[in-house]
Design a protein around this motif. Structure first.
Motif, PDB file in Angstrom:
ATOM      1  N   HIS A 168       0.750  -1.229  -0.010  1.00 38.82           N
ATOM      2  CA  HIS A 168       0.140  -0.103  -0.130  1.00 38.82           C
ATOM      3  C   HIS A 168       1.007   1.434  -0.015  1.00 38.82           C
ATOM      4  N   VAL A 169       2.042   1.213   0.755  1.00 36.19           N
ATOM      5  CA  VAL A 169       2.897   2.528   0.511  1.00 36.19           C
ATOM      6  C   VAL A 169       3.467   2.602  -0.905  1.00 36.19           C
ATOM      7  N   GLY A 170       3.774   1.596  -1.294  1.00 36.07           N
ATOM      8  CA  GLY A 170       4.304   1.588  -2.615  1.00 36.07           C
ATOM      9  C   GLY A 170       3.151   2.297  -3.776  1.00 36.07           C
ATOM     10  N   ILE A 171       2.199   1.532  -3.647  1.00 32.02           N
ATOM     11  CA  ILE A 171       1.035   2.037  -4.515  1.00 32.02           C
ATOM     12  C   ILE A 171       0.542   3.368  -4.445  1.00 32.02           C
ATOM     13  N   ASP A 172       0.535   3.843  -3.161  1.00 34.86           N
ATOM     14  CA  ASP A 172       0.152   5.248  -2.799  1.00 34.86           C
ATOM     15  C   ASP A 172       1.159   6.237  -3.228  1.00 34.86           C
ATOM     16  N   ALA A 173       2.548   5.729  -3.149  1.00 27.91           N
ATOM     17  CA  ALA A 173       3.561   6.792  -3.567  1.00 27.91           C
ATOM     18  C   ALA A 173       3.574   7.017  -5.028  1.00 27.91           C
ATOM     19  N   VAL A 174       3.133   5.933  -5.849  1.00 27.21           N
ATOM     20  CA  VAL A 174       2.889   6.102  -7.290  1.00 27.21           C
ATOM     21  C   VAL A 174       2.161   7.062  -7.658  1.00 27.21           C
ATOM     22  N   GLU A 175       0.770   6.954  -6.824  1.00 30.47           N
ATOM     23  CA  GLU A 175      -0.277   7.847  -7.110  1.00 30.47           C
ATOM     24  C   GLU A 175       0.202   9.417  -6.876  1.00 30.47           C
ATOM     25  N   LYS A 176       0.855   9.448  -5.897  1.00 27.66           N
ATOM     26  CA  LYS A 176       1.362  10.941  -5.545  1.00 27.66           C
ATOM     27  C   LYS A 176       2.395  11.465  -6.615  1.00 27.66           C
ATOM     28  N   GLY A 177       3.162  10.247  -7.433  1.00 29.40           N
ATOM     29  CA  GLY A 177       3.865  10.739  -8.429  1.00 29.40           C
ATOM     30  C   GLY A 177       5.261  10.663  -8.324  1.00 29.40           C
ATOM     31  N   ILE A 178       5.600   9.643  -7.432  1.00 32.91           N
ATOM     32  CA  ILE A 178       6.922   9.035  -7.266  1.00 32.91           C
ATOM     33  C   ILE A 178       7.120   7.699  -7.459  1.00 32.91           C
ATOM     34  N   ALA A 179       7.880   7.044  -7.996  1.00 31.54           N
ATOM     35  CA  ALA A 179       8.149   5.649  -7.933  1.00 31.54           C
ATOM     36  C   ALA A 179       9.053   5.277  -6.797  1.00 31.54           C
ATOM     37  N   VAL A 180       8.743   3.934  -6.667  1.00 31.01           N
ATOM     38  CA  VAL A 180       9.721   3.466  -5.445  1.00 31.01           C
ATOM     39  C   VAL A 180      10.321   2.216  -5.768  1.00 31.01           C
ATOM     40  N   ILE A 181      11.643   2.059  -5.522  1.00 30.28           N
ATOM     41  CA  ILE A 181      12.580   0.844  -5.535  1.00 30.28           C
ATOM     42  C   ILE A 181      12.653   0.043  -4.129  1.00 30.28           C
ATOM     43  N   ASP A 182      12.113  -1.130  -3.831  1.00 25.31           N
ATOM     44  CA  ASP A 182      12.253  -1.745  -2.515  1.00 25.31           C
ATOM     45  C   ASP A 182      13.706  -2.580  -2.824  1.00 25.31           C
ATOM     46  N   ALA A 183      14.864  -2.203  -2.267  1.00 22.68           N
ATOM     47  CA  ALA A 183      16.237  -2.857  -2.264  1.00 22.68           C
ATOM     48  C   ALA A 183      16.128  -3.621  -0.888  1.00 22.68           C
ATOM     49  N   GLY A 184      15.200  -3.776  -0.138  1.00 24.69           N
ATOM     50  CA  GLY A 184      14.960  -4.367   1.189  1.00 24.69           C
ATOM     51  C   GLY A 184      16.058  -3.555   2.131  1.00 24.69           C
ATOM     52  N   HIS A 185      15.618  -4.076   3.450  1.00 29.73           N
ATOM     53  CA  HIS A 185      16.213  -3.136   4.766  1.00 29.73           C
ATOM     54  C   HIS A 185      17.712  -3.622   4.723  1.00 29.73           C
ATOM     55  N   TYR A 186      18.188  -4.829   4.567  1.00 31.80           N
ATOM     56  CA  TYR A 186      19.648  -5.307   4.360  1.00 31.80           C
ATOM     57  C   TYR A 186      20.202  -4.947   3.411  1.00 31.80           C
ATOM     58  N   GLY A 187      19.650  -4.950   2.015  1.00 29.47           N
ATOM     59  CA  GLY A 187      20.242  -4.841   0.637  1.00 29.47           C
ATOM     60  C   GLY A 187      21.304  -3.674   0.730  1.00 29.47           C
ATOM     61  N   ILE A 188      20.854  -2.272   1.305  1.00 26.47           N
ATOM     62  CA  ILE A 188      21.797  -1.346   1.050  1.00 26.47           C
ATOM     63  C   ILE A 188      22.537  -1.281   2.533  1.00 26.47           C
ATOM     64  N   GLU A 189      21.978  -1.631   3.601  1.00 29.41           N
ATOM     65  CA  GLU A 189      22.556  -1.062   4.919  1.00 29.41           C
ATOM     66  C   GLU A 189      23.806  -2.312   5.157  1.00 29.41           C
ATOM     67  N   LYS A 190      23.977  -3.216   4.307  1.00 26.38           N
ATOM     68  CA  LYS A 190      24.945  -4.449   4.698  1.00 26.38           C
ATOM     69  C   LYS A 190      26.190  -3.357   4.223  1.00 26.38           C
ATOM     70  N   LEU A 191      26.175  -2.415   3.609  1.00 23.40           N
ATOM     71  CA  LEU A 191      27.391  -1.300   3.319  1.00 23.40           C
ATOM     72  C   LEU A 191      28.332  -1.164   4.683  1.00 23.40           C
ATOM     73  N   PHE A 192      27.373  -1.198   5.703  1.00 23.13           N
ATOM     74  CA  PHE A 192      28.207  -0.996   6.852  1.00 23.13           C
ATOM     75  C   PHE A 192      29.208  -1.996   7.174  1.00 23.13           C
ATOM     76  N   ILE A 193      29.208  -3.283   6.730  1.00 17.52           N
ATOM     77  CA  ILE A 193      30.350  -4.282   6.925  1.00 17.52           C
ATOM     78  C   ILE A 193      31.534  -4.029   6.623  1.00 17.52           C
TER      79      ILE A 193
END
Length: 254
Positions: free
Chosen positions: A207-232
Motif C-alpha cells: 500500500h505504501v508503494g502504490i500510494d507513492a506512485v499515485e502521488k507521483g513518485i516511483a519506489v524501488i524496494d531494495a530491502g532493509h538489508y540490501g543497502i545497509e549491508k554497506l556497514f560491514i
C-alpha cells in the motif's frame, strides 16, 4: 587497544549527537577497560552472529543495529535478548552499535557514491550549523537517464542484491533519485517534495508503494538489508586503515 579508547575514536568518527532521539547507539554490553585485539563486524547481534564471534575469539562485536532499543527489566537466559547478553558477558565480549549516527556520518554518502549520483545532497537534514548540514539519505541525479525498470536493475547490480521490487510504470523516466538505506517510507513525501523521480529504500509495503506512485513518485524496494549491508565492508576498511593493529573479522554478507 583498550575499549574506552576505541569507543572514543568511533564516537569522533560518528558522533552520538548525530543519532536520532529514539535510537540507542553506543556500548550495549561489556567492560570499557577490556583490551580489544579482535573485532567482529555484523549488521545485527543475532544469536548466530554472537556464536560465530565467540568461535573466532572476538573481543568486540561491532554492529550497525543496536542489540538494545528499549529498557529491559531483567537479564536472564529465558528470553532471546537476555540470552544474547548472557552469552556476550559470559565470554567477556563487548558489543557496540553505530546506527543512525553512522547513517548520517557515512551510510548515506557511501550509498550515493555507489550509485554515482551527481552532486548528491542530504535528503533529510537532521543536523545543521553555520558551515554545514548533515542528515539521512541523499538526493541527486543518476549518471545517465534510465527507465524505472533499468534503474531497478542498476540498483540490484550496484548493491549486489538478489531481488528488488519496484512500484510504478517500468518505462517511467528516472533522472533525480533519492536513496534512504534501511527503512525510508516516512521520507517518500520529502523525496517527492524535493523533486525525486524515484525513492530507493527498503521495507516498503504494497500500500505504501502504490500510494507513492499515485502521488507521483516511483519506489524501488531494495530491502532493509540490501543497502545497509554497506556497514560491514565500510567499517572493516575503516578499522584496517585507522587501527591496523586490530584483527578484523566480518559476518558473511551477500
Amino acid at each position: 587497544m583498550i575499549l574506552r579508547d576505541l569507543i572514543a575514536q568511533l564516537d569522533e568518527f560518528c558522533p552520538p549527537s548525530f543519532a536520532e532521539s529514539w535510537d540507542n547507539p553506543g556500548l550495549q554490553a561489556g567492560r570499557t577497560d577490556k583490551d580489544v585485539k579482535t573485532v567482529y563486524i555484523a549488521l545485527d547481534a543475532t544469536s548466530d552472529v554472537i556464536e560465530d564471534a565467540i568461535r573466532v575469539g572476538a573481543d568486540l562485536l561491532l554492529t550497525h543495529h543496536p542489540l538494545l532499543f528499549k529498557g529491559i527489566q531483567h537479564v536472564t537466559d529465558t528470553d532471546y535478548i537476555g540470552k544474547r547478553i548472557v552469552r556476550l558477558l559470559t565470554n567477556d565480549m563487548a558489543c557496540f552499535a553505530m546506527h543512525t549516527n553512522f547513517d548520517v556520518s557515512a551510510m548515506a554518502a557511501e550509498a550515493a557514491e555507489k550509485l554515482r549520483l551527481i552532486e548528491p545532497d542530504v535528503l533529510e537534514v537532521t543536523y545543521q550549523d553555520s558551515i554545514s548540514h548533515e542528515g539521512l539519505g541523499r538526493i541527486g541525479e543518476l549518471p545517465e537517464h534510465m527507465t524505472l525498470q533499468e534503474c531497478a536493475v542498476y540498483v540490484k547490480e550496484t548493491f549486489g542484491i538478489p531481488h528488488v521490487r519496484y512500484f510504478g510504470d517500468p518505462e517511467t523516466p528516472i533522472v533525480v533519485t533519492a536513496i534512504m538505506p534501511g527503512s525510508g517510507k516516512d521520507e517518500i513525501d520529502l523525496a517527492l517534495e524535493k523533486g525525486a523521480d524515484v525513492m530507493i529504500t527498503g521495507d516498503i509495503t504494497h500500500h505504501v508503494g502504490i500510494d507513492a506512485v499515485e502521488k507521483g513518485i516511483a519506489v524501488i524496494d531494495a530491502g532493509h538489508y540490501g543497502i545497509e549491508k554497506l556497514f560491514i565492508p565500510y567499517m572493516r576498511e575503516y578499522l584496517q586503515r585507522e587501527i591496523p593493529s586490530l584483527q578484523v573479522v566480518t559476518a558473511q554478507y551477500t
